[in-house]
Motif scaffolding. Structure first.
Motif, mmCIF file in Angstrom:
data_model
loop_
_atom_site.group_PDB
_atom_site.id
_atom_site.type_symbol
_atom_site.label_atom_id
_atom_site.label_comp_id
_atom_site.label_asym_id
_atom_site.label_seq_id
_atom_site.Cartn_x
_atom_site.Cartn_y
_atom_site.Cartn_z
ATOM 1 N N TYR A 1 39.837 89.438 51.994
ATOM 2 C CA TYR A 1 38.572 90.144 52.200
ATOM 3 C C TYR A 1 38.172 90.013 53.657
ATOM 4 O O TYR A 1 38.507 89.027 54.327
ATOM 5 C CB TYR A 1 37.477 89.632 51.264
ATOM 6 N N GLY A 2 37.484 91.011 54.169
ATOM 7 C CA GLY A 2 37.031 90.988 55.545
ATOM 8 C C GLY A 2 35.592 90.509 55.635
ATOM 9 O O GLY A 2 34.782 90.778 54.745
ATOM 10 N N VAL B 1 39.418 87.024 56.071
ATOM 11 C CA VAL B 1 39.801 87.282 57.457
ATOM 12 C C VAL B 1 38.493 87.532 58.202
ATOM 13 O O VAL B 1 37.776 88.483 57.893
ATOM 14 C CB VAL B 1 40.737 88.496 57.591
ATOM 15 N N HIS B 2 38.173 86.663 59.149
ATOM 16 C CA HIS B 2 36.903 86.752 59.860
ATOM 17 C C HIS B 2 37.075 87.548 61.159
ATOM 18 O O HIS B 2 38.022 87.331 61.910
ATOM 19 C CB HIS B 2 36.372 85.359 60.188
ATOM 20 N N TYR B 3 36.138 88.449 61.386
ATOM 21 C CA TYR B 3 36.155 89.281 62.587
ATOM 22 C C TYR B 3 34.960 88.941 63.464
ATOM 23 O O TYR B 3 34.028 88.259 63.034
ATOM 24 C CB TYR B 3 36.124 90.765 62.201
ATOM 25 N N LYS B 4 34.994 89.445 64.684
ATOM 26 C CA LYS B 4 33.868 89.257 65.604
ATOM 27 C C LYS B 4 32.917 90.442 65.475
ATOM 28 O O LYS B 4 32.788 91.268 66.376
ATOM 29 C CB LYS B 4 34.372 89.101 67.042
ATOM 30 N N GLN C 1 41.400 94.366 52.206
ATOM 31 C CA GLN C 1 41.270 95.245 51.048
ATOM 32 C C GLN C 1 39.845 95.395 50.505
ATOM 33 O O GLN C 1 39.559 96.332 49.773
ATOM 34 C CB GLN C 1 42.180 94.745 49.910
ATOM 35 N N VAL C 2 38.955 94.477 50.861
ATOM 36 C CA VAL C 2 37.627 94.496 50.245
ATOM 37 C C VAL C 2 36.622 93.820 51.175
ATOM 38 O O VAL C 2 36.978 92.928 51.955
ATOM 39 C CB VAL C 2 37.658 93.782 48.864
#
Length: 312
Positions: A144-145, A171-174, A189-190
């Motif tokens: 998951y994001g 999955v960690h984003y900035k 995916q989610v």
């Protein structure tokens, strides 16, 4: 009581403001708090007769800017348009240089945003039960994001994982933008993320599939989608934006800012702008916003402790 102490000052504010007011935003341009600040600041300037100057203070996830506000003179000339992680950050970061319950005076909960559970179309699921079944069967090849390790999108999905009994790695984003881009590309995916802006547009265009929203009631912006609580009773998460000042700011100044914002938020053009962002205007009292900060801090503190969530 400490959170409301700043609201009791008898000082008058007939001459406020008599110079420009600095509006801190603890986030990059384009986020929900930045959009709110840039929409409302010119209106406040028009209503109160002085410039309201927006300043993005994003270092260390906005913590530096929030600490600067806590230490600013309590005179109403430095305020902040903050957002939901204001209440959860103390439970994620050690030794924050401020206390959210003591060092700030709430002005108003401005707007609330539903969060939306969205998936990539390749999953072939259309409902929450279908997704949960898919996730239980395919968790090893799913991610998951999130908009970041301390983001409300991370905390919301961790809460959803518990409710649904699934285990998917983050999955960690900035920021939300890069996370949404990778969700559209199928890299993750989610997501469970604030429903405004790019997410809503991608759902309506069919690039993403919306499964449910996370508020107590169905969102008027996505009336066709059920709430997650319809499948998991009691589940509720929202994103929000609110205005705060340093503790000790005179009550009369807080009331003047709150009153000006109430009038501004009732204007049709302002309503339309927030509606385009899938935002629900709240325009709360300072006391109602204080109550929300306390309840959100307690709620997310419990989740963070029980799940042993850490900043990676």
């Amino acid at each position: 009581m400490a959170l409301l102490a700043a609201l009791s000052s008898p000082l008058a504010a007939q001459d406020y403001p008599s110079k420009p007011v600095h509006v801190f935003v603890p986030a990059s341009p384009g986020g929900a708090s930045d959009i709110a600040a840039r929409l409302l600041s010119p209106k406040l300037a028009e209503a109160l007769g002085q410039p309201f100057v927006v300043e993005n203070r994003v270092a260390s996830g906005g913590i530096v800017g929030t600490a600067q506000l806590a230490k600013a003179p309590a005179d109403g000339y430095a305020i902040m348009m903050t957002f939901d992680t204001f209440a959860s950050n103390p439970h994620l970061y050690k030794d924050l240089p401020y206390d959210v319950l003591k060092d700030f005076a709430p002005i108003m909960l401005v707007v609330r945003y539903p969060q939306i559970l969205v998936v990539h179309p390749s999953l072939g699921v259309k409902t929450v039960p279908e997704f949960v079944a898919y996730a239980k069967a395919n968790s090893a090849k799913m991610n998951y994001g999130s908009a970041g390790p301390a983001s409300s999108s991370r905390l919301a999905f961790e809460l959803f994982k518990d409710a649904a009994g699934i285990d998917i790695v983050a999955v960690h984003y900035k920021g939300g933008g890069p996370a949404i881009n990778d969700l559209v590309a199928g890299t993750v995916q989610v997501m469970l993320i604030q429903a405004g802006g790019a997410v809503g547009q991608n759902v309506k265009s069919g690039k993403l599939v919306g499964l449910a929203t996370s508020g107590r009631q169905r969102s008027p912006h996505f009336p066709e989608l059920p709430t997650i609580a319809e499948f998991y009773p009691g589940f509720e998460t929202t994103s929000w934006v609110g205005a705060i000042a340093p503790a000790g700011t005179p009550r009369a100044v807080i009331e003047k800012l709150n009153g000006a914002l109430v009038k501004i938020l009732s204007e049709p053009d302002v309503k339309a702008r927030f509606d385009a962002q899938s935002a629900e205007i709240v325009a709360s009292t300072p006391e109602q916003f204080a109550d929300l900060i306390r309840s959100e801090s307690a709620k997310w503190g419990k989740v963070i402790r029980e799940k042993n969530i850490r900043i990676d």
